[in-house]
Design an enzyme around this catalytic site. Structure first.
Site, PDB file in Angstrom:
ATOM      1  CD  GLU B  52      -1.600  -2.196   1.514  1.00 49.26           C
ATOM      2  OE1 GLU B  52      -0.798  -2.712   2.118  1.00 49.26           O
ATOM      3  OE2 GLU B  52      -3.439  -3.637   1.280  1.00 49.26           O
ATOM      4  CG  PHE B 114      -9.393  -9.767  10.239  1.00 49.21           C
ATOM      5  CD1 PHE B 114      -8.459  -9.931  11.234  1.00 49.21           C
ATOM      6  CD2 PHE B 114      -9.895 -10.272   9.238  1.00 49.21           C
ATOM      7  CE1 PHE B 114      -7.586 -11.139  10.087  1.00 49.21           C
ATOM      8  CE2 PHE B 114      -9.476 -10.168   8.133  1.00 49.21           C
ATOM      9  CZ  PHE B 114      -7.674 -10.243   9.009  1.00 49.21           C
ATOM     10  CD  GLN B 115      -7.504  -7.552   6.672  1.00 53.16           C
ATOM     11  OE1 GLN B 115      -8.589  -7.175   6.430  1.00 53.16           O
ATOM     12  NE2 GLN B 115      -6.322  -7.924   7.057  1.00 53.16           N
ATOM     13  CE  LYS B 164     -17.928  -6.516   2.890  1.00 51.35           C
ATOM     14  NZ  LYS B 164     -16.179  -7.996   3.014  1.00 51.35           N
ATOM     15  CG  MET B 484      22.844  11.911   3.475  1.00 45.00           C
ATOM     16  SD  MET B 484      24.010  13.454   2.400  1.00 45.00           S
ATOM     17  CE  MET B 484      23.048  13.758   1.081  1.00 45.00           C
TER      18      MET B 484
END
Lengths: 188, 587
Positions: B52, B114-115, B164, B484
């Site tokens: 993502e 969940f999630q 949802k 760096m």
């Protein structure tokens, strides 16, 4: 990362807030959409950018409850105060930010409930002082009073300090609400 | 009465009405209805990323190279948290992004389902604004408002969290393409008085500098044209920030190069000695100013910015102008022309003579080598050879030495051709950004100038490039170090290279092969041009692993805590500290 003010480094890239510049107290009225998360946005802005909150109150102020007014008392140098106003104005649900301290004379009040547990002379003295401060008795038992007092922050502070000297004290304070003096109104 | 649409269908319809043609995303349980709606249409193309974070950076590359908002679609929980780095990156660099996140059904919110995660809570400080849509009736309005907020004023990322059940619920769709926000209305036009004052200051200047940044690019290509017109008209020197590269053509004689920590000697000295600075869409950040009490000490500063909070944040300016860069530049040019005066010619001649002296230091020069490829040389060759392709060229970068070398040695004559993570400094930005850029410009040459450490942070997106046949070129300057970090350890920590050496690098040529793309390697200076040419000639994605000098440092450099006139042009003498005690705690 090195933004914290712990290491005093005048002249460094980050410590642009001159430490020797006077820190002042400002009262803001922030007009916001009354929507979920708006208070979290305002508070998150203060903690995320390291600004102080001395007091914060919030309530809806329109008939349809669509708009809220957040009163914030904060401290900072002139540059920080200016940034606070700009940063608050940048939040999408914020309609308007009023720096009441800059905008002219205004009325500031807070309300406090103070429970004092004391006996004998101390108990009588608490009542006498309450009278001097124009505090009212909101509740009483034989060994306690609950006083209700309103006024500016300094007055409430003094009253609480005196009560602490007389017995066990529990304090609940509302935080500051403020409004400009005169006929002019803050539009919401 | 029109047919009712489900929340998922409303989302797709609103995206299409907003002119969205590409969505970068990754499916999951909480966005399945939206993926189902995507499946049933063909107006919007979905690009399946591999992580993502990659989706957001790809959308940033798309947005930065087109000027249109980038759109991201991810699931709840880990989908949303993985997007956080990308969202923060977009916030820091003012990139318009609309990120749709799935959420558990409304009745499960707060249940540790969940999630589930508190997406609006987590993303509140790293977005310009965010929404949780609890009623399907609010969905169309919120979708259109989100596009307005993401693009209006100073652009930024906006998250819409959609449970949802809201995606399944049905209601009427209202097209609000021209939607705005009831109170959020950024000011675009400058006050006329302020512009008049700016014109007076500029016309009276003896040692002026124009210092422009990403705000000019965000204001659209027209703003870059106006900036160029202003600079040509006045013959003022012009320097650009990292985010502003391309806003003024690098090939113009007035261009001083980038300024700031790794900016050019002439740009930084010009800023230091200037008497009037015109800052346009730039924000005086710490990479630019160095030590603040020594920053441009004798100058009057004019600051044009669309975000009032950028003004007087780090540096006190004398003339603040809150406006869109394009609008303000247009007004300024008009008023300066109407004055029918020119800046003092003799003073300008002296100023340019001084600048030419600084230029003569040739601060970007590097030692040539016959044994090793110098990283700067690799970028210069890439620049020269890419010009011979005749293609429009877009460069993305990761973060580190290679990024600064690219900024110094690759030159841009047009805006929107340079995609880099400036504010947040996100390693792993470049490859997904190249994917997004290539999608928006299928026929262009898109090169991710990378380091071997950064590239591994989002290397999974090679798979995305291969899947969609995107011919992105990954040009790795491989010095086996986080360069760096190594440079700072050398300058600051006595050369104790704590954890900055990569012990176990993959064989990038074999890795390319494993992903189904072309892998090339240049071992020494003799292979360099051939490798670059082969990379450019190949019509598919390529990794070019360029083995460069491991010890090379990026100069010039203003050490942290130092002033513009204290810059290092090359290695510090033995026994001297490059960075003072005060500078050491700075980043």
């Amino acid at each position: 990362m090195a933004k914290s003010g712990t290491v005093g480094q005048p002249g460094s890239a980050y410590m642009i807030v001159d430490q020797d510049k006077a820190v002042r107290r400002h009262t803001f009225a922030v007009i916001v959409d009354n929507e979920p998360g708006v208070l979290a946005r305002v508070i998150g802005l203060f903690s995320g950018r390291g600004y102080n909150i001395e007091s914060l109150t919030v309530s809806t102020v329109t008939a349809d409850e669509s708009v809220s007014r957040i009163n914030i008392v904060t401290t900072g140098t002139e540059m920080v105060i200016e940034q606070i106003k700009a940063q608050l104005s940048r939040l999408v649900p914020v309609h308007d930010v009023h720096d009441l301290t800059l905008e002219g004379p205004h009325v500031e009040r807070e309300l406090a409930l103070i429970k004092v547990r004391a006996k004998d002379h101390q108990r009588r003295e608490s009542l006498r002082i309450a009278d001097v401060f124009d505090a009212k008795v909101a509740d009483t038992t034989l060994e306690s009073f609950v006083f209700i007092i309103d006024g500016d922050t300094g007055k409430v502070d003094s009253f609480v300090d005196l009560m602490r000297a007389l017995g066990d004290v529990e304090v609940a304070r509302s935080g500051v609400v403020a409004i400009g003096r005169g006929t002019e109104m803050v539009t919401v | 009465m029109a047919e009712k649409l489900t929340g998922a269908e409303i989302i797709i319809k609103a995206l299409a009405d907003q002119g969205v043609d590409v969505v970068f995303g990754y499916p999951g349980g909480a966005v399945l209805p939206i993926y189902d709606a995507l499946f049933k249409q063909n107006r919007i193309r979905h690009i399946l990323v591999r992580h993502e974070q990659g989706a957001v950076h790809a959308a940033e590359g798309y947005a930065r190279s087109t000027g249109k908002p980038g759109v991201v679609l991810v699931t709840s929980g880990p989908g949303a948290t993985n997007a956080v780095t990308g969202l923060t990156d977009a916030l820091c660099d003012s990139i318009p992004i609309v990120c749709l996140t799935g959420q558990v059904p409304t009745h499960l919110i707060g249940n540790d389902a969940f999630q589930e995660c508190d997406t609006t809570g987590i993303t509140r400080p790293c977005t310009k604004h965010n929404y949780l849509v609890k009623k399907v009736e609010d969905l169309s309005r919120t979708m259109h408002e989100a596009f307005y907020v993401a693009t209006a004023g100073r652009p930024g990322p906006v998250v819409i969290d959609i449970p949802k059940d809201v995606q399944f619920a049905a209601t009427d769709y209202t097209n609000g393409k021209s939607a705005s926000h009831k109170t959020y209305k950024p000011k675009l036009k400058a006050d006329r008085d302020a512009i008049e004052q700016a014109a007076d200051l500029l016309l009276a200047a003896k040692k002026p500098v124009v210092y422009a940044g990403g705000g000019v690019i965000n204001a659209g290509p027209q703003a870059s044209k106006l900036l160029t017109e202003l600079v040509r008209m006045t013959n003022f020197p012009c320097t650009l920030t990292l985010m502003g590269l391309g806003a003024f053509p690098a090939s113009e004689p007035q261009f001083l190069g980038m300024l700031g920590m790794h900016g050019t000697y002439e740009a930084n000295w010009a800023m230091h000695d200037a008497d009037v600075i015109l800052a346009v869409g730039s924000r005086f950040d710490d990479r630019i100013t160095g030590r603040l009490d020594a920053f441009a000490p004798n100058s009057k500063k004019i600051h044009i910015d669309i975000d009032p909070s950028s003004i007087n944040k780090n540096v006190r300016v004398d003339l603040p102008i809150v406006a869109d860069a394009g609008h303000a530049l247009q007004d300024l040019i008009r008023i300066m022309k109407a004055r029918q005066r020119k800046p003092d010619a003799a003073a300008m001649e002296r100023w340019w003579a001084q600048i030419d002296e600084w230029r003569a230091r040739d601060c970007l020069a590097y030692g040539a080598s016959k044994e090793m490829i110098k990283p700067q040389h690799a970028i210069r060759r890439l620049y020269e050879l890419s010009k011979t392709t005749g293609k429009d060229t877009f460069i993305t970068t990761e973060v580190g030495q290679h990024q600064m070398w690219a900024a110094q040695h690759f030159h841009f004559d047009k805006p929107n051709r340079w995609m880099t993570s400036g504010g947040l400094g996100t390693m792993g930005y470049g490859l997904p950004a190249a994917v997004g850029t290539q999608l928006a410009h299928p026929d262009a040459l898109v090169v991710d100038i990378a380091g071997e450490a950064s590239i591994q942070m989002n290397i999974q997106e090679l798979s995305t490039a291969v899947q969609y046949r995107l011919p992105v070129k990954v040009f790795i300057l491989n010095n086996e170090y986080m360069g760096m970090v190594r440079q700072w350890q050398e300058l600051l920590h006595g050369g104790r290279y704590s954890e900055s050496y990569s012990e176990a690098l993959p064989d990038f040529v074999k890795l390319a092969d494993a992903y189904g793309m072309k892998g090339l390697r240049a071992m020494g200076p003799d292979d360099l041009d051939g490798t670059i040419q082969e990379m450019l000639d190949h019509d598919g994605p390529v990794i070019a692993d360029i083995l460069v000098d491991k010890a090379e440092n990026c100069y010039p450099m203003i050490p942290s805590g130092a002033a513009h006139n204290d810059m290092l042009l090359g290695p510090v003498e033995e026994g001297k500290d490059a960075i003072g005690e005060k500078g050491k705690v700075l980043v």
